[in-house]
Design a protein around this motif. Sequence first.
Motif, PDB file in Angstrom:
ATOM      1  N   ALA A 235      56.184  14.250 -23.198  1.00 15.76           N
ATOM      2  CA  ALA A 235      55.751  15.353 -21.840  1.00 15.76           C
ATOM      3  C   ALA A 235      55.221  16.427 -22.395  1.00 15.76           C
ATOM      4  O   ALA A 235      54.286  16.930 -21.896  1.00 15.76           O
ATOM      5  N   LYS A 236      55.769  17.401 -23.517  1.00 12.56           N
ATOM      6  CA  LYS A 236      55.035  18.219 -24.097  1.00 12.56           C
ATOM      7  C   LYS A 236      53.713  18.072 -24.599  1.00 12.56           C
ATOM      8  O   LYS A 236      52.944  18.780 -24.351  1.00 12.56           O
ATOM      9  N   LEU A 237      53.565  16.809 -25.172  1.00 11.91           N
ATOM     10  CA  LEU A 237      52.217  16.653 -25.764  1.00 11.91           C
ATOM     11  C   LEU A 237      51.134  16.333 -24.475  1.00 11.91           C
ATOM     12  O   LEU A 237      50.261  16.737 -24.418  1.00 11.91           O
ATOM     13  N   THR A 238      51.642  15.930 -23.350  1.00 10.61           N
ATOM     14  CA  THR A 238      50.796  15.677 -22.049  1.00 10.61           C
ATOM     15  C   THR A 238      50.297  16.857 -21.623  1.00 10.61           C
ATOM     16  O   THR A 238      49.199  17.086 -21.221  1.00 10.61           O
ATOM     17  N   ILE A 239      51.378  17.803 -21.769  1.00 10.54           N
ATOM     18  CA  ILE A 239      51.002  19.064 -21.216  1.00 10.54           C
ATOM     19  C   ILE A 239      50.079  19.902 -22.010  1.00 10.54           C
ATOM     20  O   ILE A 239      48.981  20.319 -21.796  1.00 10.54           O
ATOM     21  N   SER A 240      50.134  19.891 -23.497  1.00 12.90           N
ATOM     22  CA  SER A 240      49.194  20.367 -24.209  1.00 12.90           C
ATOM     23  C   SER A 240      47.776  19.765 -24.235  1.00 12.90           C
ATOM     24  O   SER A 240      46.691  20.314 -24.243  1.00 12.90           O
ATOM     25  N   ALA A 241      47.867  18.274 -23.910  1.00  9.31           N
ATOM     26  CA  ALA A 241      46.450  17.555 -23.805  1.00  9.31           C
ATOM     27  C   ALA A 241      45.864  18.365 -22.606  1.00  9.31           C
ATOM     28  O   ALA A 241      44.633  18.322 -22.229  1.00  9.31           O
ATOM     29  N   ASP A 242      46.590  18.298 -21.360  1.00  6.98           N
ATOM     30  CA  ASP A 242      46.251  18.831 -20.044  1.00  6.98           C
ATOM     31  C   ASP A 242      45.528  20.363 -20.249  1.00  6.98           C
ATOM     32  O   ASP A 242      44.325  20.647 -19.798  1.00  6.98           O
ATOM     33  N   LYS A 243      46.364  21.000 -21.021  1.00  7.94           N
ATOM     34  CA  LYS A 243      45.533  22.531 -21.376  1.00  7.94           C
ATOM     35  C   LYS A 243      44.108  22.378 -22.051  1.00  7.94           C
ATOM     36  O   LYS A 243      43.312  22.904 -21.698  1.00  7.94           O
ATOM     37  N   ILE A 244      44.150  21.532 -23.004  1.00  6.73           N
ATOM     38  CA  ILE A 244      42.962  21.254 -23.766  1.00  6.73           C
ATOM     39  C   ILE A 244      41.937  20.999 -22.823  1.00  6.73           C
ATOM     40  O   ILE A 244      40.518  21.244 -22.952  1.00  6.73           O
ATOM     41  N   SER A 245      42.221  19.966 -21.979  1.00  2.00           N
ATOM     42  CA  SER A 245      41.145  19.401 -21.050  1.00  2.00           C
ATOM     43  C   SER A 245      40.450  20.395 -20.184  1.00  2.00           C
ATOM     44  O   SER A 245      39.369  20.574 -20.129  1.00  2.00           O
ATOM     45  N   ARG A 246      41.529  21.307 -19.680  1.00  5.45           N
ATOM     46  CA  ARG A 246      41.179  22.747 -18.779  1.00  5.45           C
ATOM     47  C   ARG A 246      40.337  23.493 -19.661  1.00  5.45           C
ATOM     48  O   ARG A 246      39.090  23.966 -19.090  1.00  5.45           O
ATOM     49  N   ARG A 247      40.584  23.625 -20.724  1.00  2.00           N
ATOM     50  CA  ARG A 247      39.791  24.698 -21.569  1.00  2.00           C
ATOM     51  C   ARG A 247      38.362  24.106 -21.792  1.00  2.00           C
ATOM     52  O   ARG A 247      37.419  24.788 -21.711  1.00  2.00           O
ATOM     53  N   GLY A 248      38.308  22.803 -22.257  1.00  2.00           N
ATOM     54  CA  GLY A 248      37.051  22.234 -22.298  1.00  2.00           C
ATOM     55  C   GLY A 248      36.164  22.318 -21.114  1.00  2.00           C
ATOM     56  O   GLY A 248      34.925  22.454 -21.256  1.00  2.00           O
ATOM     57  N   ALA A 249      36.792  22.142 -19.991  1.00  4.41           N
ATOM     58  CA  ALA A 249      35.939  22.077 -18.698  1.00  4.41           C
ATOM     59  C   ALA A 249      35.501  23.545 -18.305  1.00  4.41           C
ATOM     60  O   ALA A 249      34.381  23.753 -17.926  1.00  4.41           O
ATOM     61  N   ARG A 250      36.243  24.628 -18.706  1.00  5.48           N
ATOM     62  CA  ARG A 250      35.669  25.849 -18.557  1.00  5.48           C
ATOM     63  C   ARG A 250      34.585  26.216 -19.484  1.00  5.48           C
ATOM     64  O   ARG A 250      33.636  26.976 -18.973  1.00  5.48           O
ATOM     65  N   LEU A 251      34.851  25.757 -20.739  1.00  2.43           N
ATOM     66  CA  LEU A 251      33.705  25.917 -21.640  1.00  2.43           C
ATOM     67  C   LEU A 251      32.544  25.272 -21.148  1.00  2.43           C
ATOM     68  O   LEU A 251      31.330  25.965 -21.419  1.00  2.43           O
ATOM     69  N   GLU A 252      32.271  24.244 -20.556  1.00  2.00           N
ATOM     70  CA  GLU A 252      31.104  23.454 -20.223  1.00  2.00           C
ATOM     71  C   GLU A 252      30.550  24.535 -19.064  1.00  2.00           C
ATOM     72  O   GLU A 252      29.452  24.399 -18.599  1.00  2.00           O
ATOM     73  N   GLN A 253      31.330  25.167 -18.078  1.00  3.31           N
ATOM     74  CA  GLN A 253      31.079  25.799 -17.119  1.00  3.31           C
ATOM     75  C   GLN A 253      30.307  27.312 -17.410  1.00  3.31           C
ATOM     76  O   GLN A 253      29.790  28.010 -16.620  1.00  3.31           O
ATOM     77  N   LEU A 254      30.485  27.691 -18.470  1.00  3.31           N
ATOM     78  CA  LEU A 254      30.196  28.908 -18.961  1.00  3.31           C
ATOM     79  C   LEU A 254      28.599  29.413 -19.041  1.00  3.31           C
ATOM     80  O   LEU A 254      27.991  28.269 -19.438  1.00  3.31           O
ATOM     81  N   GLU A 255      28.063  30.358 -18.565  1.00  4.17           N
ATOM     82  CA  GLU A 255      26.541  30.570 -18.653  1.00  4.17           C
ATOM     83  C   GLU A 255      26.225  31.635 -19.889  1.00  4.17           C
ATOM     84  O   GLU A 255      26.783  32.997 -19.356  1.00  4.17           O
ATOM     85  N   PHE A 256      25.769  31.477 -20.853  1.00  5.32           N
ATOM     86  CA  PHE A 256      25.733  32.551 -21.954  1.00  5.32           C
ATOM     87  C   PHE A 256      24.484  33.528 -21.655  1.00  5.32           C
ATOM     88  O   PHE A 256      23.513  33.133 -21.397  1.00  5.32           O
ATOM     89  N   GLY A 257      24.738  34.621 -21.723  1.00  8.21           N
ATOM     90  CA  GLY A 257      23.654  35.959 -21.215  1.00  8.21           C
ATOM     91  C   GLY A 257      24.278  37.184 -21.623  1.00  8.21           C
ATOM     92  O   GLY A 257      25.436  37.276 -21.975  1.00  8.21           O
ATOM     93  N   ASP A 258      23.582  38.078 -21.358  1.00  2.00           N
ATOM     94  CA  ASP A 258      24.078  39.574 -21.672  1.00  2.00           C
ATOM     95  C   ASP A 258      25.023  40.120 -20.577  1.00  2.00           C
ATOM     96  O   ASP A 258      25.834  40.812 -21.004  1.00  2.00           O
ATOM     97  N   SER A 259      24.900  39.689 -19.370  1.00  2.00           N
ATOM     98  CA  SER A 259      25.741  40.021 -18.179  1.00  2.00           C
ATOM     99  C   SER A 259      27.203  39.326 -18.125  1.00  2.00           C
ATOM    100  O   SER A 259      27.789  39.420 -17.294  1.00  2.00           O
ATOM    101  N   ALA A 260      26.965  38.228 -19.064  1.00  2.00           N
ATOM    102  CA  ALA A 260      28.322  37.274 -18.879  1.00  2.00           C
ATOM    103  C   ALA A 260      29.647  38.214 -19.567  1.00  2.00           C
ATOM    104  O   ALA A 260      29.763  38.778 -20.487  1.00  2.00           O
ATOM    105  N   PRO A 261      30.529  38.043 -18.698  1.00  9.01           N
ATOM    106  CA  PRO A 261      31.825  38.885 -18.999  1.00  9.01           C
ATOM    107  C   PRO A 261      32.532  38.047 -20.017  1.00  9.01           C
ATOM    108  O   PRO A 261      32.429  36.657 -20.014  1.00  9.01           O
ATOM    109  N   ALA A 262      33.444  38.788 -20.821  1.00  5.95           N
ATOM    110  CA  ALA A 262      34.148  38.247 -21.849  1.00  5.95           C
ATOM    111  C   ALA A 262      35.411  37.703 -21.370  1.00  5.95           C
ATOM    112  O   ALA A 262      35.943  38.722 -20.726  1.00  5.95           O
ATOM    113  N   HIS A 263      35.822  36.579 -21.346  1.00 10.13           N
ATOM    114  CA  HIS A 263      37.230  35.966 -21.057  1.00 10.13           C
ATOM    115  C   HIS A 263      38.068  36.326 -22.185  1.00 10.13           C
ATOM    116  O   HIS A 263      38.104  35.977 -23.096  1.00 10.13           O
TER     117      HIS A 263
END
Length: 381
Positions: free
Chosen positions: A348-376
């Motif tokens: 169950a713990k491994l499943t939670i970690s895998a879900d977190k990694i998946s969500r982070r990868g999705a957020r990375l795909e949605q980032l727009e790299f530029g000057d005005s991009a806020p730092a997360h």
Amino acid sequence: MSDVLFTMAGHGFSSGEMLALAGLGLAAVLGFALWRQGRARADAALEMALRAQEADQRMRDLARIQHETAGRVQSMAEVLSQRQSELARVVAERLDDTSHRLGQTMANASHATHESLTRIAERLVMVEAAERSLSDLSTQVLSLRETLANKQARGAFGQARMEAIISDGLPKTAFAFQYTLSNGRRPDCVIFLPGDSRPLVIDAKFPLESITQFREARNAEARKAAATRLRNDLMKHVNDVSQRYLLAGETQDIALIFVPSESVYADIQEHMDTVVQAAFRARVVLVSPTLLMLAVQLVQAISRDARMREEADRIRAEVGALVGDVARLRERVSDLSRHFGQAGDDLAKLTISADKISRRGARLEQLEFGDSAPAHAPDKS
């Protein structure tokens, strides 16, 4: 003439008036009679006319009926002629059909007769074989009779039949033939009962000559003498068995006399009841082959129960060991269940970690790299 004869309604009638009235009455009567006679003649004439008319009508009806009858007779003659022709045709057809069937039946009967003769010939062959078998059987019966006529051979016959019954029903350790007792006597057979060292004695001899003489007695005197001899022989045999084989503390309290023939046993039971009762009081029991088989089955049941009692302690020990094995198995299953629970938590713990990694990868795909991009900031979830 003017004398008044009588008075009616204030008027007196004289003799002259009476004669005048009488004349008028006679004239009226004569007139009425003539009228009636004329009327009768008229009625007779009318009736004759009606009868003549009716007779004429009947004649015309008879003529018409005769004409119709002639027509019907002619029609019936034509119908009969046609029916006769049809009957002749049907009879011819039936004769042809009957001739054909008769020929076919004769052929079938001939075939069936041939088959029957063949079967009869086969059965004659079987009858001849059966006759040869009967001849062989007669020879064997004569041989058996000769065997039974010899005392030693008869004893061997009874001994052999008893040994067959005992050997088929009991294990070898449960019986013994020609067993020697402490007094030196050797009974035909002894049976060892479970849990008891005293054997059950069985004797296989029987007085055939006395029984044969009893059966073949022709009259009451001969039958009585044969019965006396049979009774004496049976009692002597019973006393011999009781004195020789019933040893206190060494053998069982009863002994068996084996009668190898059901019919002989039935004759003894039916006609020698006093001998049977005396033998029972002497602790000797006569048994037929069927009763000996029942006794063997009873010994089998007793032996089986004794073996089960002997094995009861071992069964109890094995059951205790089985209960211990089941307890250890339960402990090990509990340990294995705990291991499976811990492994489930880790998964169950491994499943939670895998879900977190998946969500982070999705957020990375949605980032727009530029000057005005806020730092997360890093996600600490």
